[in-house]
Design a protein around this motif. Structure first.
Motif, short mmCIF file in Angstrom:
data_model
loop_
_atom_site.label_atom_id
_atom_site.label_comp_id
_atom_site.label_asym_id
_atom_site.label_seq_id
_atom_site.Cartn_x
_atom_site.Cartn_y
_atom_site.Cartn_z
N ALA A 20 0.79 -1.04 0.00
CA ALA A 20 -0.01 0.09 0.06
C ALA A 20 0.89 1.26 0.17
O ALA A 20 0.53 2.40 -0.66
CB ALA A 20 -0.95 0.05 1.50
N ALA A 21 1.93 1.52 0.90
CA ALA A 21 2.82 2.31 0.65
C ALA A 21 3.64 2.43 -0.44
O ALA A 21 3.60 3.78 -1.03
CB ALA A 21 4.09 2.30 1.74
N ASP A 22 3.86 1.59 -1.08
CA ASP A 22 4.50 1.75 -2.51
C ASP A 22 3.62 2.00 -3.63
O ASP A 22 3.85 2.92 -4.44
CB ASP A 22 5.00 0.18 -3.11
N GLU A 30 -0.11 12.41 -1.70
CA GLU A 30 1.01 13.26 -1.21
C GLU A 30 0.66 12.75 0.45
O GLU A 30 -0.58 12.56 0.86
CB GLU A 30 0.34 14.70 -1.14
N HIS A 31 1.95 12.56 0.93
CA HIS A 31 1.90 12.06 2.25
C HIS A 31 3.12 12.54 3.13
O HIS A 31 4.06 12.67 2.53
CB HIS A 31 1.51 10.66 2.47
N PRO A 32 2.96 12.60 4.49
CA PRO A 32 4.34 13.36 5.06
C PRO A 32 5.46 12.28 5.23
O PRO A 32 5.11 11.15 5.18
CB PRO A 32 3.69 13.11 6.63
N VAL A 116 -2.54 6.51 3.37
CA VAL A 116 -2.36 8.10 3.29
C VAL A 116 -3.08 8.47 4.71
O VAL A 116 -2.57 9.48 5.48
CB VAL A 116 -2.60 8.87 2.18
N GLU A 117 -4.11 8.14 4.83
CA GLU A 117 -4.72 8.60 5.66
C GLU A 117 -4.24 8.20 7.42
O GLU A 117 -4.43 8.77 8.12
CB GLU A 117 -6.50 7.97 5.75
N VAL A 118 -3.97 6.80 7.14
CA VAL A 118 -3.42 6.49 8.56
C VAL A 118 -2.34 7.19 8.95
O VAL A 118 -2.05 7.24 10.23
CB VAL A 118 -3.43 4.92 8.64
N ILE A 119 -1.26 7.14 7.92
CA ILE A 119 0.08 7.82 8.45
C ILE A 119 -0.16 9.21 8.80
O ILE A 119 0.49 9.73 9.79
CB ILE A 119 0.86 7.80 7.12
N SER A 120 -1.21 9.91 8.36
CA SER A 120 -1.54 11.27 8.66
C SER A 120 -1.85 11.40 10.16
O SER A 120 -1.54 12.24 11.05
CB SER A 120 -2.38 12.02 7.68
#
Length: 143
Positions: A20-22, A30-32, A116-120
């Motif tokens: 998923a990250a890949d 866009e993600h931090p 992306v939602e979870v990393i934020s």
């Protein structure tokens, strides 16, 4: 301290969350950039010692993410991980380290938007706690 950004160590399952990250990267979502990813065969392979070592070496937060329950490549590794990290959160509180610094999630390889939602969310939660100074204080007492 408004410029401060937390350092997050992430342990991702090779079969699901790492994919998923890949996918998020390839899709240019866009993600931090605050996380350092460690790819593991299964979230069940992540030892509590790895997590504590990350905190002791300066991580402000740790995020472990694997396959959804029932979809584990190794049958039930993620279920073992879930039990292990529930106990670890209680232990962290006993040690004086905020349990909110440890996060656990289920993200399949096709869920780039969820990634992306979870990393934020993880970064925001750790940012609210501030820098991890617990082990710095402990090391100063020993020296």
């Amino acid at each position: 301290m408004s410029d401060w950004q937390p350092k997050i160590v992430s342990f991702f399952c090779n079969w699901c969350t790492y994919g998923a990250a890949d996918l998020a990267g390839v899709s240019r979502f866009e993600h931090p950039p605050n996380t350092r990813v460690i790819r593991v065969p299964c979230s069940g392979r992540v030892s509590p010692k790895f997590i504590l070592a990350a905190f002791m070496n300066g991580a402000d937060g740790v995020w472990v993410s694997g396959c959804h329950p029932g979809d584990c490549h190794y049958i039930e590794g993620n279920l073992y991980a879930r039990r292990r990290f529930t106990l670890l959160k209680n232990q962290m509180e006993y040690m004086g380290l905020e349990p909110g610094r440890l996060h656990f999630s289920w993200i399949s390889s096709a869920e780039a938007t969820k990634y992306v939602e979870v990393i934020s969310d993880v970064i925001d939660a750790v940012k609210a706690l501030g820098p991890n100074t617990h082990f710095v204080k402990q090391q100063a007492k020993v020296a």
